[in-house]
Design a protein around this motif. Structure first.
Motif, mmCIF file in Angstrom:
data_model
loop_
_atom_site.group_PDB
_atom_site.id
_atom_site.type_symbol
_atom_site.label_atom_id
_atom_site.label_comp_id
_atom_site.label_asym_id
_atom_site.label_seq_id
_atom_site.Cartn_x
_atom_site.Cartn_y
_atom_site.Cartn_z
ATOM 1 N N ALA A 64 -22.219 -84.030 -68.354
ATOM 2 C CA ALA A 64 -23.031 -84.481 -69.580
ATOM 3 C C ALA A 64 -23.837 -83.380 -69.985
ATOM 4 N N THR A 65 -24.634 -82.856 -69.001
ATOM 5 C CA THR A 65 -25.500 -81.557 -69.250
ATOM 6 C C THR A 65 -25.163 -80.402 -70.086
ATOM 7 N N VAL A 66 -23.966 -79.768 -69.726
ATOM 8 C CA VAL A 66 -23.256 -78.521 -70.019
ATOM 9 C C VAL A 66 -22.881 -78.914 -71.493
ATOM 10 N N HIS A 67 -22.260 -80.158 -71.834
ATOM 11 C CA HIS A 67 -21.749 -80.420 -73.109
ATOM 12 C C HIS A 67 -22.926 -80.401 -74.000
ATOM 13 N N LEU A 68 -24.153 -81.078 -73.563
ATOM 14 C CA LEU A 68 -25.194 -81.261 -74.569
ATOM 15 C C LEU A 68 -25.992 -79.606 -74.607
ATOM 16 N N ALA A 69 -25.971 -79.087 -73.660
ATOM 17 C CA ALA A 69 -26.437 -77.540 -73.943
ATOM 18 C C ALA A 69 -25.522 -76.977 -74.583
ATOM 19 N N GLY A 117 -14.242 -76.175 -69.612
ATOM 20 C CA GLY A 117 -13.768 -75.584 -70.836
ATOM 21 C C GLY A 117 -14.876 -74.894 -71.665
ATOM 22 N N LEU A 118 -15.974 -74.639 -70.976
ATOM 23 C CA LEU A 118 -17.108 -74.256 -71.453
ATOM 24 C C LEU A 118 -17.803 -72.900 -70.836
ATOM 25 N N GLY A 119 -16.656 -72.435 -69.938
ATOM 26 C CA GLY A 119 -16.949 -70.986 -69.303
ATOM 27 C C GLY A 119 -17.328 -69.842 -70.173
ATOM 28 N N VAL A 178 -30.306 -72.268 -73.782
ATOM 29 C CA VAL A 178 -30.682 -73.479 -73.256
ATOM 30 C C VAL A 178 -30.658 -73.187 -71.641
ATOM 31 N N LEU A 179 -31.672 -73.706 -71.068
ATOM 32 C CA LEU A 179 -31.749 -73.793 -69.634
ATOM 33 C C LEU A 179 -31.548 -75.078 -68.734
ATOM 34 N N ILE A 180 -30.740 -74.928 -67.720
ATOM 35 C CA ILE A 180 -30.386 -76.084 -67.082
ATOM 36 C C ILE A 180 -30.641 -76.015 -65.558
ATOM 37 N N PRO A 181 -31.560 -76.881 -65.027
ATOM 38 C CA PRO A 181 -31.713 -76.783 -63.542
ATOM 39 C C PRO A 181 -30.818 -77.428 -63.087
ATOM 40 N N PRO A 208 -35.405 -74.499 -74.509
ATOM 41 C CA PRO A 208 -35.755 -75.772 -73.711
ATOM 42 C C PRO A 208 -35.088 -75.674 -72.473
ATOM 43 N N VAL A 209 -35.745 -76.360 -71.350
ATOM 44 C CA VAL A 209 -35.344 -76.699 -69.955
ATOM 45 C C VAL A 209 -34.770 -78.057 -69.969
ATOM 46 N N LEU A 210 -33.559 -78.437 -69.844
ATOM 47 C CA LEU A 210 -33.171 -79.708 -69.762
ATOM 48 C C LEU A 210 -33.760 -80.700 -68.649
ATOM 49 N N ASP A 211 -33.889 -81.965 -68.811
ATOM 50 C CA ASP A 211 -34.018 -82.832 -67.701
ATOM 51 C C ASP A 211 -32.733 -83.397 -67.470
ATOM 52 N N ILE A 212 -31.981 -83.037 -66.552
ATOM 53 C CA ILE A 212 -30.570 -83.385 -66.231
ATOM 54 C C ILE A 212 -30.366 -84.807 -65.856
#
Length: 169
Positions: free
Chosen positions: A39-44, A72-74, A118-121, A142-146
């Motif tokens: 969910a997070t990588v698709h939103l990012a 599919g987002l590599g 976008v940054l993902i923890p 933005p740093v997403l709240d996963i």
């Protein structure tokens, strides 16, 4: 997931950042199933196109980048950054949150320099440290709240299901 379906829940949310059991859950249940990293990588990708992970160690960073490729987002992920921490080090982060926050901001700037919008923890404890200490953006990125992303994705999936759109992997 099977028990949740049997009990009448509206969705299943897996918050293990490796998205463990994804294929099995999708095969064995008809519930909308949300996996935190998926969910997070698709939103990012929707938000900024290119994104990168902030992790506690480089091993999990590489794993998260590999998982992104399976979705599919590599091509959209840039090399992330980490502080080479163990889970025991999280106690130290909370003991001196300003130093931990500053260290992660410095690493985040490296990811931003590589093109992340976008940054993902990666990892619940790291995500909660960022949430608890207000690390929501670095230099406007933005740093997403996963965890929030996963919860909102589940709400959306349940709404789509009610509208007749099946959410399957």
């Amino acid at each position: 997931a099977i028990r949740a379906e049997d009990m009448g829940y509206g969705a299943f949310v897996n918050v293990t950042t490796t998205d463990a059991g994804r294929d099995e859950v999708l095969e064995l249940t008809d519930l909308p199933a949300i996996f935190i990293t998926e969910a997070t990588v698709h939103l990012a990708a929707q938000m900024g196109g290119r994104f990168g992970f902030l992790t506690h160690n480089s091993g999990i960073r590489r794993k998260m980048e590999q998982i992104t490729g399976r979705y599919g987002l590599g091509a959209m992920v840039v090399e992330g950054a980490s502080l080479e921490l163990t889970y025991h080090d999280f106690v130290k982060l909370y003991a001196d949150p300003a130093a931990g926050r500053a260290a992660f901001q410095a690493e985040a700037r490296k990811v931003i320099a590589r093109g992340a919008k976008v940054l993902i923890p990666a990892g619940g404890p790291l995500n909660m440290f960022f949430v608890d200490h207000g690390l929501r953006e670095v230099d406007g990125v933005p740093v997403l709240d996963i965890l929030a992303v996963a919860i909102k994705a589940a709400e959306q999936a349940m709404g789509l299901r009610r509208a007749g759109v099946a959410m399957r992997g």
